[in-house]
Every structure is written in C-alpha cells, then in structure tokens.
Design a protein around this motif. Structure first.
Motif, mmCIF file in Angstrom:
data_model
loop_
_atom_site.group_PDB
_atom_site.id
_atom_site.type_symbol
_atom_site.label_atom_id
_atom_site.label_comp_id
_atom_site.label_asym_id
_atom_site.label_seq_id
_atom_site.Cartn_x
_atom_site.Cartn_y
_atom_site.Cartn_z
ATOM 1 N N GLN A 79 0.837 -1.202 0.000
ATOM 2 C CA GLN A 79 0.000 0.000 0.000
ATOM 3 C C GLN A 79 0.875 1.256 0.000
ATOM 4 O O GLN A 79 1.919 1.279 0.654
ATOM 5 C CB GLN A 79 -0.902 0.010 1.237
ATOM 6 N N PRO A 80 0.443 2.302 -0.700
ATOM 7 C CA PRO A 80 1.190 3.570 -0.704
ATOM 8 C C PRO A 80 1.212 4.208 0.695
ATOM 9 O O PRO A 80 0.326 3.972 1.518
ATOM 10 C CB PRO A 80 0.403 4.453 -1.677
ATOM 11 N N ARG A 81 2.210 5.011 0.966
ATOM 12 C CA ARG A 81 2.398 5.658 2.275
ATOM 13 C C ARG A 81 1.168 6.450 2.712
ATOM 14 O O ARG A 81 0.737 6.360 3.858
ATOM 15 C CB ARG A 81 3.626 6.573 2.216
ATOM 16 N N ASP A 82 0.577 7.243 1.809
ATOM 17 C CA ASP A 82 -0.586 8.045 2.196
ATOM 18 C C ASP A 82 -1.800 7.167 2.501
ATOM 19 O O ASP A 82 -2.635 7.508 3.334
ATOM 20 C CB ASP A 82 -0.918 9.132 1.173
ATOM 21 N N THR A 83 -1.879 6.002 1.885
ATOM 22 C CA THR A 83 -2.947 5.051 2.206
ATOM 23 C C THR A 83 -2.733 4.473 3.598
ATOM 24 O O THR A 83 -3.682 4.330 4.379
ATOM 25 C CB THR A 83 -3.010 3.930 1.154
ATOM 26 N N GLN A 114 6.060 -4.824 4.971
ATOM 27 C CA GLN A 114 5.227 -3.664 5.257
ATOM 28 C C GLN A 114 4.253 -3.960 6.393
ATOM 29 O O GLN A 114 4.098 -3.158 7.311
ATOM 30 C CB GLN A 114 4.453 -3.220 4.011
#
Length: 130
Positions: free
Chosen positions: A58-62, A91
């Motif tokens: 998952q992306p950091r902002d997610t 992660q």
C-alpha cells in the motif's frame, strides 16, 4: 476491492483485499467494517484474518489513512495476515506492530492458528521476531 465475511460462531472477521486502496477509499472501508462488525454482534477480542494475496504493498498516504480511520476500531485478540509477497510481509510487520499478529503464506494455516487448531504452529507461522 475487498470482501468482508463474518463467522460469528468463531467470533471471526474474515477480510480479503482484492487491490490497492486509495487514501480516500479507506474511511468508507473502515465505516463499512465497523457497521458490519456491530451488526454481527462481534465484540473486542474477536479474531481477524486479512487475506492480502490479491492486493499489493500500500502507498504511504494510504497507510496514513488506515492508521487514522482504524484508530478507534475494536481490538482483536489474534490477527492472521495472509500474503506470499516478501515486500508486503515486511510492510505489514512494520506497520502492524501488535504482538498477537502472525503472517502466513497460506490462508488455511492462518485460520488454523486463529482457531488454535492442533498442529497450527508450523513453519508457515511467521512471528514478528523472526
């Protein structure tokens, strides 16, 4: 995007992710999880299996959106995360620091561990300390 199933007889919340979440999708997902959690009569101390094999890192902002949206969600007693991806495993273990969490390659092994079935302590049991 995801499937939410409940097995009230086991106090089990069983979730499968089918793709990456965008940050603005997470609050709706969290609301739906909570609404169904309450409707099914689950209580804190439930079991959680999260099958992430069909999603990706998952992306950091997610991740930030997940942290914010699930901050007050009732706590599980055991969490089994299912993924065969080494990056996703790293992660998960970095972000989800609960000592009662284990990562498995196999969904059945994760369920066995959650339900504390005989023979559930296998090599597939990836402890945080490993």
């Amino acid at each position: 995007m995801y499937t939410i199933r409940f097995q009230p007889e086991h106090s089990l919340l069983d979730i499968a992710w089918h793709r990456i979440f965008l940050p603005d999708q997470v609050p709706d997902y969290a609301r739906q999880c909570l609404q169904q959690f309450v409707a099914q009569g689950l209580k804190p101390g439930y079991l959680l299996r999260m099958d992430m094999r069909e999603s990706a890192v998952q992306p950091r902002d997610t991740l930030d959106s997940f942290a914010s949206s699930f901050r007050d969600f009732p706590k599980a007693s055991r969490i089994a995360v299912i993924t065969a991806s080494a990056l996703q495993r790293m992660q998960v273990l970095r972000v989800m620091t609960q000592p009662y969490l284990r990562v498995f390659d196999d969904a059945d092994a994760g369920l066995d561990w959650l339900l504390d079935a005989p023979g559930s302590a296998t090599q597939a049991d990836q402890r945080r300390s490993a």
